[in-house]
Design an enzyme around this catalytic site. Structure first.
Site, PDB file in Angstrom:
ATOM      1  N   ASP A   1      75.297  -6.920  86.006  1.00 59.05           N
ATOM      2  CA  ASP A   1      76.604  -6.945  85.334  1.00 59.05           C
ATOM      3  C   ASP A   1      76.572  -6.251  83.976  1.00 59.05           C
ATOM      4  OD1 ASP A   1      77.567  -8.673  87.459  1.00 59.05           O
ATOM      5  OD2 ASP A   1      76.497 -10.292  86.454  1.00 59.05           O
ATOM      6  N   GLU A   2      75.706  -5.256  83.818  1.00 65.48           N
ATOM      7  CA  GLU A   2      75.575  -4.592  82.523  1.00 65.48           C
ATOM      8  C   GLU A   2      76.613  -3.496  82.284  1.00 65.48           C
ATOM      9  OE1 GLU A   2      71.401  -5.678  84.041  1.00 65.48           O
ATOM     10  OE2 GLU A   2      73.124  -4.546  84.816  1.00 65.48           O
TER      11      GLU A   2
ATOM     12  N   GLY B   1      78.361   0.759  86.488  1.00 69.26           N
ATOM     13  CA  GLY B   1      79.366   1.580  87.149  1.00 69.26           C
ATOM     14  C   GLY B   1      80.022   2.559  86.199  1.00 69.26           C
TER      15      GLY B   1
ATOM     16  N   ASN C   1      76.800  -7.417  97.654  1.00 69.31           N
ATOM     17  CA  ASN C   1      76.664  -8.478  96.651  1.00 69.31           C
ATOM     18  C   ASN C   1      76.803  -7.907  95.251  1.00 69.31           C
ATOM     19  OD1 ASN C   1      74.247  -7.072  96.979  1.00 69.31           O
ATOM     20  ND2 ASN C   1      72.954  -8.811  96.500  1.00 69.31           N
ATOM     21  N   ALA C   2      76.771  -6.577  95.150  1.00 69.64           N
ATOM     22  CA  ALA C   2      76.952  -5.917  93.860  1.00 69.64           C
ATOM     23  C   ALA C   2      78.423  -5.567  93.673  1.00 69.64           C
ATOM     24  CB  ALA C   2      76.109  -4.646  93.793  1.00 69.64           C
ATOM     25  N   GLY C   3      78.825  -5.426  92.418  1.00 66.76           N
ATOM     26  CA  GLY C   3      80.187  -4.998  92.123  1.00 66.76           C
ATOM     27  C   GLY C   3      80.197  -4.118  90.896  1.00 66.76           C
ATOM     28  N   HIS C   4      80.688  -2.892  91.044  1.00 63.28           N
ATOM     29  CA  HIS C   4      80.776  -1.971  89.919  1.00 63.28           C
ATOM     30  C   HIS C   4      82.253  -1.714  89.627  1.00 63.28           C
ATOM     31  CE1 HIS C   4      76.493  -0.272  90.843  1.00 63.28           C
ATOM     32  NE2 HIS C   4      76.484  -1.489  90.345  1.00 63.28           N
TER      33      HIS C   4
ATOM     34  N   GLN D   1      72.561  -4.673  90.733  1.00 64.90           N
ATOM     35  CA  GLN D   1      71.950  -5.836  90.075  1.00 64.90           C
ATOM     36  C   GLN D   1      71.177  -5.385  88.812  1.00 64.90           C
ATOM     37  OE1 GLN D   1      71.248  -5.718  93.769  1.00 64.90           O
ATOM     38  NE2 GLN D   1      73.182  -6.771  93.992  1.00 64.90           N
TER      39      GLN D   1
ATOM     40  N   THR E   1      82.542  -9.386  89.616  1.00 65.07           N
ATOM     41  CA  THR E   1      83.367  -8.437  90.361  1.00 65.07           C
ATOM     42  C   THR E   1      83.425  -8.799  91.837  1.00 65.07           C
ATOM     43  OG1 THR E   1      82.769  -6.682  88.814  1.00 65.07           O
ATOM     44  CG2 THR E   1      83.648  -6.000  90.940  1.00 65.07           C
TER      45      THR E   1
ATOM     46  N   LYS F   1      79.596  -2.830  76.090  1.00 65.79           N
ATOM     47  CA  LYS F   1      80.359  -3.990  75.607  1.00 65.79           C
ATOM     48  C   LYS F   1      80.053  -4.358  74.154  1.00 65.79           C
ATOM     49  CE  LYS F   1      81.897  -6.092  79.848  1.00 65.79           C
ATOM     50  NZ  LYS F   1      82.231  -7.356  80.521  1.00 65.79           N
TER      51      LYS F   1
ATOM     52  N   ASP G   1      81.954  -3.719  71.805  1.00 65.07           N
ATOM     53  CA  ASP G   1      83.254  -4.132  71.255  1.00 65.07           C
ATOM     54  C   ASP G   1      83.474  -5.636  71.361  1.00 65.07           C
ATOM     55  OD1 ASP G   1      83.292  -3.174  74.086  1.00 65.07           O
ATOM     56  OD2 ASP G   1      85.264  -4.120  74.081  1.00 65.07           O
TER      57      ASP G   1
END
Length: 426
Positions: A13-14, A17, A38-41, A226, A301, A333, A335
């Site tokens: 989750d870094e 993407g 299982n991943a989400g970008h 991941q 995600t 991130k 910000d």
């Protein structure tokens, strides 16, 4: 550099993407080398948000060929749904090619995954917190040499032969181990044959494509899912994923030799998050954790689960840099940290009465670690409009400089917002 590996250095989750999307604008090929849906970008383009689970994040750029390597496990229905959604935006689906050796998540794999995570089936073993998408059981079948590959799925005769050989054993596992009903060969054929027919045009020999691309000096991005701390061999076992996100996994999962890789770009969040079970020394259960979660939109995600949040862990970050031979960092991130009067970085752990600065390899030891924090001044300015290092407030510059020193890796890129343009080189 011509061939770049992009991977996460924390617990996933870094923001990989977005980084891959940024690099893809100048790339010829983007390859996803491991993991499954299982991943989400997540990529934000204007007022539209794209959530990709299997298709490489480079698909939103105009040029690159997007490949799924042999190290990926693919859910055919999920992949086709993603392709259909992209077609609606005008993207040519044949820009996506899949190595024939990639293993297929069969309908029984999610059933097994959910059963294995249930209390009755798991017994006294700790819950892992999987997504329930069948990724682990699919990799288990791959290692056990009873997996179905895309080569089998796209030819009905091969698929039937595979099911005739393996379904009896699968049904014994479903019924005897998990108390689930058996599956019929006919129903599986009815479900899978149309999916295989639709995926057949995407079949490719990915290692040969990559060899040709390297020989032609093409620019390439190898994309991991991941993060390094979830690596099956080097992460917080057993609270890990079922594949190898570390940079070395790119060679195995895409079929490219290590000497072809020019640089390793590690993506690291300006704070730390984790989804699922497992030790997390800097996790904050109070106001700081909740603030990071709400400001950062820290919800999975893929599953929508709230992420566990805490201050940046430089001990874990340095370990992630080390095990992947990271050349440069992309910090995302930043910000989200705006508005804190002070920010903290974990510089070491207290373990069994001693202060250590080396990441414990034994998971139970990591669970016993108490973070040692260094406090730095915070900043109040909104960073969303910053497009250069010079535009960052001095306190944000100092924070990044200290982060870089502690993880022993230079920073090459900083992201200051979700929009694809909210990023700059350092």
């Amino acid at each position: 550099m011509a061939v770049t590996v992009v991977l996460g250095l924390q617990w996933g989750d870094e923001g990989k993407g977005k980084i891959v999307d940024h690099l893809a604008a100048d790339s010829d090929v983007v390859v996803r080398y491991q993991g499954g849906n299982n991943a989400g970008h997540t990529i934000v383009v204007g007022d539209r948000t794209y959530k990709l689970h299997l298709i490489p994040s480079g698909i939103l750029a105009a040029k690159p060929l997007c490949l799924l390597g042999n190290g990926v496990v693919l859910d055919p229905a999920t992949l086709l749904a993603e392709l259909d959604a992209l077609v609606e935006t005008g993207i040519d689906p044949l820009r996506v090619r899949i190595d024939g050796s990639a293993h297929v998540i069969m309908p029984y794999h999610p059933m097994m995954d959910r059963a294995q995570e249930s209390g009755e089936s798991r017994g006294t073993r700790p819950l892992i917190g999987t997504t329930g998408r069948g990724i682990g059981p699919c990799y288990t079948d791959k290692v056990s040499r009873r997996g179905c590959r895309l080569y089998d799925l796209v030819v009905p005769e091969r698929l039937q032969a595979f099911l005739e050989a393996h379904l009896p054993d699968t049904n014994r596992r479903l019924t005897h181990l998990y108390g689930l009903p058996p599956l019929s060969l006919e129903a599986l054929m009815d479900e899978l044959v149309p999916l295989g027919a639709r995926l057949a045009p995407h079949l490719a020999d990915v290692p040969s494509l990559l060899h040709d691309a390297v020989s032609a000096n093409k620019t390439m991005v190898l994309e991991g899912a991941q993060g390094a701390l979830l690596d099956l061999d080097h992460g917080t076992y057993p609270f890990v994923t079922s594949s190898n996100p570390v940079a070395g996994g790119a060679c195995v999962g895409a079929g490219i030799g290590p000497k072809a890789i020019d640089t390793v770009l590690g993506v690291i969040k300006a704070y730390t998050t984790r989804v699922g079970a497992g030790p997390f020394p800097t996790e904050d259960f109070g106001e700081v954790g909740e603030t990071l979660r709400s400001r950062g939109g820290e919800f999975g995600t893929t599953t929508g689960r709230a992420r566990r949040c805490g201050w940046f862990d430089a001990v874990a970050g340095r370990y992630g840099v080390m095990i992947s031979g990271t050349d440069t960092l992309a910090v995302t991130k930043l910000d989200v940290l705006s508005g804190f009067d002070a920010v903290q970085i974990c510089t070491g752990y207290r373990l069994h009465g001693e202060t250590i600065t080396t990441y414990p390899r034994y998971t139970a030891d990591l669970a016993d670690c108490v973070p040692v924090f260094e406090t730095l001044p915070g900043w109040q300015q909104d960073l969303g409009g910053c497009r250069s290092w010079a535009e960052l407030p001095p306190a944000a510059q100092a924070y990044l400089t200290r982060l870089s020193e502690l993880v022993a890796c230079k920073i090459g890129m900083v992201s200051v917002g979700a929009e694809r343009t909210a990023i700059f080189q350092v």
